[in-house]
Design an enzyme around this catalytic site. Structure first.
Site, PDB file in Angstrom:
ATOM      1  N   ARG A 228     -25.655 -57.906   2.493  1.00  0.00           N
ATOM      2  CA  ARG A 228     -25.362 -57.592   1.099  1.00  0.00           C
ATOM      3  C   ARG A 228     -26.486 -58.148   0.232  1.00  0.00           C
ATOM      4  O   ARG A 228     -26.958 -59.263   0.437  1.00  0.00           O
ATOM      5  CB  ARG A 228     -24.013 -58.189   0.664  1.00  0.00           C
ATOM      6  CG  ARG A 228     -22.817 -57.341   1.095  1.00  0.00           C
ATOM      7  CD  ARG A 228     -22.807 -56.001   0.371  1.00  0.00           C
ATOM      8  NE  ARG A 228     -21.729 -55.107   0.777  1.00  0.00           N
ATOM      9  CZ  ARG A 228     -21.843 -54.169   1.708  1.00  0.00           C
ATOM     10  NH1 ARG A 228     -22.963 -54.054   2.386  1.00  0.00           N
ATOM     11  NH2 ARG A 228     -20.836 -53.360   1.974  1.00  0.00           N
ATOM     12  N   GLU A 257     -27.602 -51.753  -7.096  1.00  0.00           N
ATOM     13  CA  GLU A 257     -27.895 -50.484  -6.432  1.00  0.00           C
ATOM     14  C   GLU A 257     -27.421 -49.322  -7.287  1.00  0.00           C
ATOM     15  O   GLU A 257     -26.311 -49.373  -7.834  1.00  0.00           O
ATOM     16  CB  GLU A 257     -27.213 -50.442  -5.049  1.00  0.00           C
ATOM     17  CG  GLU A 257     -27.753 -51.485  -4.097  1.00  0.00           C
ATOM     18  CD  GLU A 257     -27.105 -51.449  -2.714  1.00  0.00           C
ATOM     19  OE1 GLU A 257     -26.274 -50.545  -2.467  1.00  0.00           O
ATOM     20  OE2 GLU A 257     -27.425 -52.320  -1.892  1.00  0.00           O
ATOM     21  N   HIS A 276     -29.698 -48.264   1.367  1.00  0.00           N
ATOM     22  CA  HIS A 276     -28.401 -48.686   1.891  1.00  0.00           C
ATOM     23  C   HIS A 276     -27.848 -47.660   2.895  1.00  0.00           C
ATOM     24  O   HIS A 276     -26.732 -47.160   2.758  1.00  0.00           O
ATOM     25  CB  HIS A 276     -27.395 -48.879   0.741  1.00  0.00           C
ATOM     26  CG  HIS A 276     -26.259 -49.786   1.104  1.00  0.00           C
ATOM     27  ND1 HIS A 276     -25.612 -50.583   0.193  1.00  0.00           N
ATOM     28  CD2 HIS A 276     -25.633 -50.017   2.296  1.00  0.00           C
ATOM     29  CE1 HIS A 276     -24.638 -51.265   0.789  1.00  0.00           C
ATOM     30  NE2 HIS A 276     -24.639 -50.948   2.067  1.00  0.00           N
ATOM     31  N   SER A 278     -28.439 -48.190   6.520  1.00  0.00           N
ATOM     32  CA  SER A 278     -28.581 -48.706   7.890  1.00  0.00           C
ATOM     33  C   SER A 278     -27.323 -48.512   8.731  1.00  0.00           C
ATOM     34  O   SER A 278     -27.397 -48.460   9.956  1.00  0.00           O
ATOM     35  CB  SER A 278     -28.966 -50.183   7.868  1.00  0.00           C
ATOM     36  OG  SER A 278     -27.974 -50.959   7.225  1.00  0.00           O
TER      37      SER A 278
END
Length: 316
Positions: A228, A257, A276, A278
């Protein structure tokens, strides 16, 4: 019993659930904007969590349970959930394989300096002089030894890397050569050639990586964050990268984000940015929906054997 979903779980999954749970009415939408007519009647809400505000929950008068189809739940309005005593479950445990593959891809791309080679290809440059270093024998320090951290360690061992883990207790975990408790975080960081942050965001982990922690790392260390964004003091990270306190970073998560356009991270030559992603893969729903299916059966039968029931006080 009415279930409202603000995400697409796939037609095949919906059909199977409808056949198995014929006592349930399913209202499956691709986003919350389409779901407006059924907000007040929904007893169960299936969501990724990003659309779940306190105002939305107030509109859902009959809501008793939220199945969050992501691992991260730090964006949820926990005070409202506690006031309403709403059950919350998530899909922790499904991201180990895709995220571990992502991390190893980052490490191996760094191993061959892949971005530079691509720039040479685009500019038709034939240059064989490169300072390649094998990952063989390198040390990877992984913050968090849960499902994701453990899978990263397992894959790293296949490349003959030394694996160091950091967890709250310091207790041994499979695939880790050495485990440090959180109170010895800086000692663990000092040994890593690659440092991977897999931590969830809690009161204890917020900005756990700051100026002191980056200073503890090797100046040759490569930092990878797939946990995070807010577990890192982003200002301290930027300073460490600008001043070459660490060698570089691959970042998939950020404090804010989307990453703001004016962030210096965008243009730094020693930084790789992904939006973001992955944990995404073609197998995502194949792993997430069975958790929801189990929990729905548990809910209907009035049992308590939920998978990944979240403690609203601890927020994990």
């Amino acid at each position: 019993m009415k279930i409202l979903s603000s995400l697409n779980i796939g037609e095949n999954n919906v059909e199977r659930l409808e056949k198995k749970f014929d006592c349930v009415e399913f209202y499956m939408y691709k986003d919350i904007e389409q779901a407006g007519d059924h907000l007040e009647d929904a007893e169960i809400f299936v969501t990724f969590g990003f659309d779940t505000t306190a105002d939305l929950i107030e509109k859902m008068k009959k809501l008793k349970w939220i199945q969050c189809m992501s691992t991260g739940i730090d964006m949820l309005p926990f005070e409202t959930l506690k006031e309403r005593n709403i059950l919350l479950t998530n899909v922790t445990g499904i991201h180990g394989i895709p995220i571990a593959e992502y991390v190893m891809a980052v490490i191996l791309n760094d191993r061959i300096d892949g971005f530079r080679l691509y720039e040479q290809q685009k500019n038709k440059i034939w240059k064989r002089k490169m300072n390649f270093e094998e990952v063989f024998g390198k040390t990877i320090t992984i913050l968090g030894t849960g499902t994701i951290g453990k899978e990263i360690a397992r894959k790293a061992k296949a490349f003959d890397m030394k694996t160091i883990g950091v967890n709250t207790s310091g207790k041994p975990v499979d695939y880790f050569d050495e485990i440090f408790p959180t109170c010895e975080l800086n000692k663990a960081l000092s040994q890593g050639d690659f440092v991977v942050d897999t931590l969830p965001l809690t009161h204890e982990t917020k900005k756990i990586l700051g100026k002191e922690q980056f200073a503890s790392m090797k100046d040759s260390a490569y930092f990878i964050n797939i946990g995070r964004g807010a577990t890192v003091d982003e200002g301290a990270l930027i300073e460490a990268l600008q001043n070459h306190i660490i060698r570089g970073a691959a970042l998939d998560v950020f404090e804010k984000e989307p990453l703001p356009q004016d962030s210096p991270l965008w243009t730094m030559k020693n930084v790789s940015i992904t939006p973001h992603i992955s944990g995404l893969s073609n197998m995502y729903m194949n792993r997430a929906v069975p958790i929801f299916e189990h929990n729905l059966k548990t809910y209907i039968e009035g049992k308590e054997d939920y998978i990944n029931k979240v403690d609203l006080n601890k927020e994990y």
